[in-house]
Design an enzyme around this catalytic site. Structure first.
Site, PDB file in Angstrom:
ATOM      1  N   ASN A   9       0.867  -1.175   0.000  1.00  0.00           N
ATOM      2  CA  ASN A   9       0.000   0.000   0.000  1.00  0.00           C
ATOM      3  C   ASN A   9       0.902   1.222   0.000  1.00  0.00           C
ATOM      4  OD1 ASN A   9      -1.787   2.047   0.528  1.00  0.00           O
ATOM      5  ND2 ASN A   9      -2.303   1.388   2.613  1.00  0.00           N
ATOM      6  N   LYS A  11       0.119   4.264  -0.085  1.00  0.00           N
ATOM      7  CA  LYS A  11      -0.485   5.439   0.568  1.00  0.00           C
ATOM      8  C   LYS A  11      -0.264   6.661  -0.338  1.00  0.00           C
ATOM      9  CE  LYS A  11       0.113   3.066   4.898  1.00  0.00           C
ATOM     10  NZ  LYS A  11       0.351   3.098   6.331  1.00  0.00           N
ATOM     11  N   HIS A  96      -9.155   1.156   5.421  1.00  0.00           N
ATOM     12  CA  HIS A  96      -7.836   1.337   6.036  1.00  0.00           C
ATOM     13  C   HIS A  96      -7.969   2.253   7.250  1.00  0.00           C
ATOM     14  CE1 HIS A  96      -3.671   2.432   6.662  1.00  0.00           C
ATOM     15  NE2 HIS A  96      -3.367   1.330   6.000  1.00  0.00           N
ATOM     16  N   GLU A  98      -6.242   4.613   8.255  1.00  0.00           N
ATOM     17  CA  GLU A  98      -6.054   6.052   7.980  1.00  0.00           C
ATOM     18  C   GLU A  98      -7.327   6.659   7.404  1.00  0.00           C
ATOM     19  OE1 GLU A  98      -2.482   5.448   5.727  1.00  0.00           O
ATOM     20  OE2 GLU A  98      -1.484   4.849   7.587  1.00  0.00           O
ATOM     21  N   GLU A 168      -4.620  -4.967  10.704  1.00  0.00           N
ATOM     22  CA  GLU A 168      -3.598  -3.945  10.887  1.00  0.00           C
ATOM     23  C   GLU A 168      -3.815  -3.240  12.219  1.00  0.00           C
ATOM     24  OE1 GLU A 168      -1.901  -2.729   6.775  1.00  0.00           O
ATOM     25  OE2 GLU A 168      -3.526  -1.383   7.276  1.00  0.00           O
ATOM     26  N   GLY A 174       3.365   2.170  10.707  1.00  0.00           N
ATOM     27  CA  GLY A 174       4.317   3.264  10.523  1.00  0.00           C
ATOM     28  C   GLY A 174       5.076   3.640  11.783  1.00  0.00           C
ATOM     29  N   SER A 214       4.250  -2.279  10.036  1.00  0.00           N
ATOM     30  CA  SER A 214       5.709  -2.348  10.117  1.00  0.00           C
ATOM     31  C   SER A 214       6.280  -3.701   9.679  1.00  0.00           C
ATOM     32  CB  SER A 214       6.189  -1.987  11.535  1.00  0.00           C
ATOM     33  OG  SER A 214       5.786  -0.667  11.862  1.00  0.00           O
TER      34      SER A 214
HETATM   35  P1  13P Z   1       3.591   0.289   7.556  1.00  0.00           P
HETATM   36  O1  13P Z   1       4.081  -0.974   6.913  1.00  0.00           O
HETATM   37  O2  13P Z   1       4.289   1.518   7.065  1.00  0.00           O
HETATM   38  O3  13P Z   1       3.559   0.178   9.048  1.00  0.00           O
HETATM   39  O4  13P Z   1       2.060   0.475   7.068  1.00  0.00           O
HETATM   40  C1  13P Z   1       1.178  -0.566   7.192  1.00  0.00           C
HETATM   41  C2  13P Z   1      -0.073  -0.205   6.491  1.00  0.00           C
HETATM   42  O5  13P Z   1      -0.828   0.629   6.936  1.00  0.00           O
HETATM   43  C3  13P Z   1      -0.375  -0.876   5.213  1.00  0.00           C
HETATM   44  O6  13P Z   1      -1.663  -0.619   4.792  1.00  0.00           O
END
Ligand code: 13P
Length: 252
Positions: A9, A11, A96, A98, A168, A174, A214
């Site tokens: 992803n 983002k 997601h 976010e 997640e 992140g 992560s």
């Molecule tokens: P990270 O791998 O940067 O922690 O992000 C995970 C994520 O949100 C994938 O959708």
């Protein structure tokens, strides 16, 4: 036997030209490495055409990170699933954290999108997961249950083969903090049990559950070794081929 499903992803990263360069490098690298897992990348909307072009001839799936909950109409700034399908995009990430955190998406509003995507024949990666506060308050199972029961409301059993769940934990996204493989597997096991009770044991057994938060070259093997972890949804480490390829080829 569930086939491993590794997804990136992006983002809000990589411009269309950066994305295209990345995608053709990834295609080449996967061919050379003989990658044998299901691979998906999710660029931003505007990068999708260039990325689709770059991966042509490979099995790499190009997905959207989100979509509108309507087919068309006066919804300024939104992208219709029909537009995605017209480009050749058949897979969409929905729910997601976010989107939930910054754009007010809820289990109910995500459910609407999931039903629309399925109606149009798309595959969905549905993201679930708890915040640190919720985990510390002992609410993990309550949160996951609601995300599954409401998010998947009215999804027909025969459509469940087009749903992938991405677990997640918000506190691991992140942050560099990964859930331990045991913690992740426990949550995945709970998700599978919940889907078994909402649908059937057979549907739950076939369900692909990705872990996200992560994931890196250094921890993917231990995560993937767990019985209930069938794939990964990778954010930061999917942004360069150098970091993403070792995740894709974790089993080599
Ligand atoms: P990270 O791998 O940067 O922690 O992000 C995970 C994520 O949100 C994938 O959708």
């Amino acid at each position: 036997m569930r086939k491993a499903y590794i997804a990136g992803n992006w983002k809000m990263n990589l411009t269309p030209s950066e994305g295209a360069a990345y995608a053709s490098a990834l295609k080449k690298a996967c061919e050379q490495a003989g990658a044998d897992v299901k691979i998906m990348i999710a660029p931003s909307f505007v990068s999708i055409p260039a990325v689709l072009d770059a991966v042509k001839g490979s099995d790499i799936i190009v997905a959207a990170q989100n979509m509108a909950d309507h087919k068309s109409g006066a919804y300024t700034g939104e992208v219709s699933p029909l537009m995605l399908l017209d480009l050749g995009v058949k897979t969409v990430i929905l729910g997601h954290s976010e989107r939930r955190q910054y754009y007010g998406e809820t289990n109910e509003s995500i459910n609407k999108k999931i039903l629309l995507a399925l109606e149009l024949g798309m595959d969905v990666v549905y993201c679930v997961g708890e915040t640190l506060e919720e985990r510390e308050a002992g609410k993990l199972e309550e949160i996951l249950s609601a995300q599954l029961a409401v998010g998947l409301k009215d999804v027909a059993p025969q459509d469940m083969s087009r749903i992938t769940i991405a677990y997640e934990p918000v506190w691991a996204i992140g942050t560099g903090k990964t859930a331990t493989p045991e913690d992740a597997d426990d949550a995945h096991c709970f998700i599978r049990k919940t889907v078994a009770s909402l649908y059937s044991k057979d549907i739950a057994e076939k369900l692909i559950i990705q872990y996200g938060g992560s994931v890196k070259a250094g921890n993917v093997k231990a995560l993937m070794a767990k019985e209930n972890i069938d794939g990964a949804l990778v954010g930061g480490a999917s942004l360069s081929v150098e970091q993403f390829l070792p995740i894709i080829t974790y089993n080599k």
